[in-house]
Design a protein around this motif. Structure first.
Motif, PDB file in Angstrom:
ATOM      1  N   GLY A  31       0.809  -1.211   0.000  1.00 45.32           N
ATOM      2  CA  GLY A  31       0.000   0.000   0.000  1.00 45.32           C
ATOM      3  C   GLY A  31       0.845   1.264   0.000  1.00 45.32           C
ATOM      4  O   GLY A  31       0.545   2.228  -0.729  1.00 45.32           O
ATOM      5  N   LEU A  32       1.911   1.269   0.794  1.00 46.25           N
ATOM      6  CA  LEU A  32       2.804   2.434   0.818  1.00 46.25           C
ATOM      7  C   LEU A  32       3.512   2.612  -0.524  1.00 46.25           C
ATOM      8  O   LEU A  32       3.663   3.735  -1.008  1.00 46.25           O
ATOM      9  CB  LEU A  32       3.823   2.295   1.946  1.00 46.25           C
ATOM     10  N   LEU A  35       0.990   4.078  -2.877  1.00 44.98           N
ATOM     11  CA  LEU A  35       0.791   5.502  -2.577  1.00 44.98           C
ATOM     12  C   LEU A  35       1.955   6.334  -3.124  1.00 44.98           C
ATOM     13  O   LEU A  35       1.739   7.368  -3.765  1.00 44.98           O
ATOM     14  CB  LEU A  35       0.662   5.701  -1.068  1.00 44.98           C
ATOM     15  N   LEU A  36       3.159   5.856  -2.909  1.00 45.17           N
ATOM     16  CA  LEU A  36       4.343   6.545  -3.407  1.00 45.17           C
ATOM     17  C   LEU A  36       4.329   6.620  -4.940  1.00 45.17           C
ATOM     18  O   LEU A  36       4.620   7.664  -5.515  1.00 45.17           O
ATOM     19  CB  LEU A  36       5.610   5.831  -2.917  1.00 45.17           C
ATOM     20  N   GLY A  38       1.733   6.577  -6.864  1.00 49.22           N
ATOM     21  CA  GLY A  38       0.693   7.527  -7.256  1.00 49.22           C
ATOM     22  C   GLY A  38       1.122   8.965  -7.081  1.00 49.22           C
ATOM     23  O   GLY A  38       0.833   9.822  -7.924  1.00 49.22           O
ATOM     24  N   VAL A  39       1.842   9.249  -5.984  1.00 48.36           N
ATOM     25  CA  VAL A  39       2.311  10.619  -5.732  1.00 48.36           C
ATOM     26  C   VAL A  39       3.382  11.003  -6.748  1.00 48.36           C
ATOM     27  O   VAL A  39       3.333  12.080  -7.337  1.00 48.36           O
ATOM     28  CB  VAL A  39       2.841  10.752  -4.278  1.00 48.36           C
ATOM     29  N   PRO A  44      -3.408   8.758  -9.467  1.00 43.22           N
ATOM     30  CA  PRO A  44      -3.673   7.552  -8.669  1.00 43.22           C
ATOM     31  C   PRO A  44      -3.607   6.259  -9.479  1.00 43.22           C
ATOM     32  O   PRO A  44      -3.364   5.193  -8.922  1.00 43.22           O
ATOM     33  CB  PRO A  44      -5.086   7.769  -8.124  1.00 43.22           C
ATOM     34  N   GLY A  47      -0.481   4.367  -8.921  1.00 43.34           N
ATOM     35  CA  GLY A  47      -0.485   3.620  -7.665  1.00 43.34           C
ATOM     36  C   GLY A  47      -1.215   2.300  -7.794  1.00 43.34           C
ATOM     37  O   GLY A  47      -0.763   1.268  -7.297  1.00 43.34           O
TER      38      GLY A  47
END
Length: 160
Positions: A31-32, A35-36, A38-39, A44, A47
């Motif tokens: 998940g992290l 998220l990374l 996607g950022v 998104p 991600g």
């Protein structure tokens, strides 16, 4: 069928369910990473793509897998893929407490190809697998790594 042929061994494994704390840790890490991605990607969808690719890569751990070890080789049927490795294609079989690896090792660690086998807490399964491999493919190097502390030599655990 030959009466002397060893009986096939089959079982089902699902490491994510069998080791829930490690599974939660792995899912948090995925998940992290998602998220990374996607950022960094600014969208998104990057991600989601990263999460899908990592989970597909780890499908043997995330999804239940059925294993069959018989006189022909090993078959692993998971949620996404079915892989087969015949005895003649392998040169090493290594057994640990919760799993084994069958494949072809060529020099460096990065040039290894094979199938990872997982199981829960079946204490006699490793011995049964080593016996089956010895019976059907005696030329394969067999390593029993369940007690590594006994010796640190390169030939430690080699079963002859």
């Amino acid at each position: 069928m030959d009466d002397r042929a060893p009986k096939p061994i089959s079982w089902r494994a699902w490491p994510l369910r069998d080791r829930p704390i490690a599974g939660v840790g792995m899912l948090v890490a995925v998940g992290l990473l998602a998220l990374l991605a996607g950022v960094i990607g600014g969208d998104p969808s990057w991600g989601l793509l990263a999460a899908f690719l990592v989970l597909a890569w780890l499908h043997d751990v995330v999804l239940p897998t059925r294993f069959l070890v018989d006189g022909d080789g090993v078959v692993a049927r998971g949620g996404l893929f079915t892989r087969r490795l015949r005895w003649r294609e392998a040169n090493r079989f290594a057994v640990e407490d919760r799993g084994a690896w069958l494949g072809r090792a060529r020099g460096s660690r990065w040039r290894r190809r094979g199938i990872s086998l997982f199981w829960r807490d079946d204490r006699d399964l490793p011995s049964r697998l080593l016996g089956l491999v010895a019976a059907v493919a005696p030329s394969i190097e067999r390593r029993d790594l369940r007690d590594r502390a006994a010796s640190e030599s390169p030939s430690a655990g080699v079963v002859r």
